[in-house]
Design an enzyme around this catalytic site. Structure first.
Site, PDB file in Angstrom:
ATOM      1  N   ASP A  21       0.827  -1.205   0.000  1.00 28.84           N
ATOM      2  CA  ASP A  21       0.000   0.000   0.000  1.00 28.84           C
ATOM      3  C   ASP A  21       0.863   1.259   0.000  1.00 28.84           C
ATOM      4  O   ASP A  21       1.969   1.252   0.538  1.00 28.84           O
ATOM      5  CB  ASP A  21      -0.903  -0.041   1.247  1.00 28.84           C
ATOM      6  N   ASN A  69     -10.505  -2.686  -6.506  1.00 29.04           N
ATOM      7  CA  ASN A  69      -9.650  -1.786  -7.300  1.00 29.04           C
ATOM      8  C   ASN A  69     -10.204  -1.500  -8.704  1.00 29.04           C
ATOM      9  O   ASN A  69      -9.814  -0.527  -9.337  1.00 29.04           O
ATOM     10  CB  ASN A  69      -8.224  -2.338  -7.438  1.00 29.04           C
TER      11      ASN A  69
END
Ligand code: FPP
Length: 246
Positions: A21, A69
């Site tokens: 991340d 996503n």
């Protein structure tokens, strides 16, 4: 600083999983587009894959793209897919040289045809390798994986292949995408977020969680070593008391 010597090679985690991340924030800090962060994120992927193979970690699983996503801007999704294809093409030699077997988990059929076919090609070209298994979670969501497994088991119950009273952990494991992988021992998340975000919910039941503020494109081999040293300091009790372990 040579911290690799502080790692006990005999007590390595058998399965390391990483939520990579912070690519977007890394780019923003530099006044660049988010896609620049992802491009640099692929360099961190290479470093960590090589370091893991060098150390002798048997299983490394990377969260490269979640089912959620797909909701990102079209340009960003396209860039991530393009980076995947180019990395797979470019790194096939690295995988072969390091005897790494590539696997993928997730709703793979939803990937663009080009990504899917390149992925299958590399999976096929590396399937004999046994030094390390690198699993990419692509269009992956843990709840979806669990729903699929419940569906498959239900069909087998309906067809009298499995009886309900025999359903146990091993039957659930056999119906997950990760059926060939051991449970996760160490879960790493970069960028300071302290969430699991629908990643390997069943498989991390006893994992040690390691959160670091380092943004993914800045993650180096040394950061991986630090996480393993921290993992080795922790006492894994699996529900038992310290006295029972000693
Ligand atoms: C999270 O950062 C990262 C991703 C959603 C994608 C991870 C992908 C790569 C590292 C590159 C491609 C992968 C391979 C295996 C070649 P973010 O965008 O959520 O960052 P932010 O939270 O700062 O916005």
């Amino acid at each position: 600083m040579d911290i690799i010597k502080d790692i006990n090679r005999k007590a390595l985690p058998k399965h390391v999983a990483i939520i990579m991340d912070g690519n977007g924030r890394w780019a923003k800090q530099k006044g660049m587009l988010r896609t620049f962060g992802h491009e640099n994120g692929t360099k961190a992927v290479k470093r960590v894959v090589e370091a893991s193979a060098e150390l002798g970690i048997k299983n490394l699983t990377l969260y490269a793209f979640s089912t959620e996503n797909w909701k990102r801007p079209k340009l960003e999704v396209e860039t991530l897919m393009r980076l995947l294809v180019s990395s797979l093409k470019k790194e096939i030699k690295t995988l072969k040289d390091n005897r790494i077997k590539l696997c993928a988990i997730g709703s793979l059929k939803t990937l663009p045809a080009k990504v899917y076919s390149e992925l299958l090609e590399v999976i096929n070209a590396t399937k004999q390798n046994s030094h390390m298994t690198l699993t990419l979670a692509l269009s992956y969501g843990s709840r979806e994986e669990l729903i699929n497994s419940v569906k498959e088991i239900s069909i087998k119950v309906k067809n009298n292949i499995i009886s309900p009273e025999n359903i146990d952990e091993s039957i659930i494991n056999e119906h997950l995408y990760t059926q060939n992988l051991p449970d996760v021992d160490l879960l790493i998340r970069t960028s300071g977020e302290k969430r699991i975000s629908n990643f390997l919910l069943w498989q991390i039941a006893y994992a040690e969680l390691y959160f670091t503020n380092t943004l993914w494109p800045d993650f180096t081999k040394e950061h991986l070593y630090e996480s393993i040293i921290e993992y080795q300091k922790r006492e894994r009790r699996f529900g038992k008391t310290s006295e029972q372990l000693s």
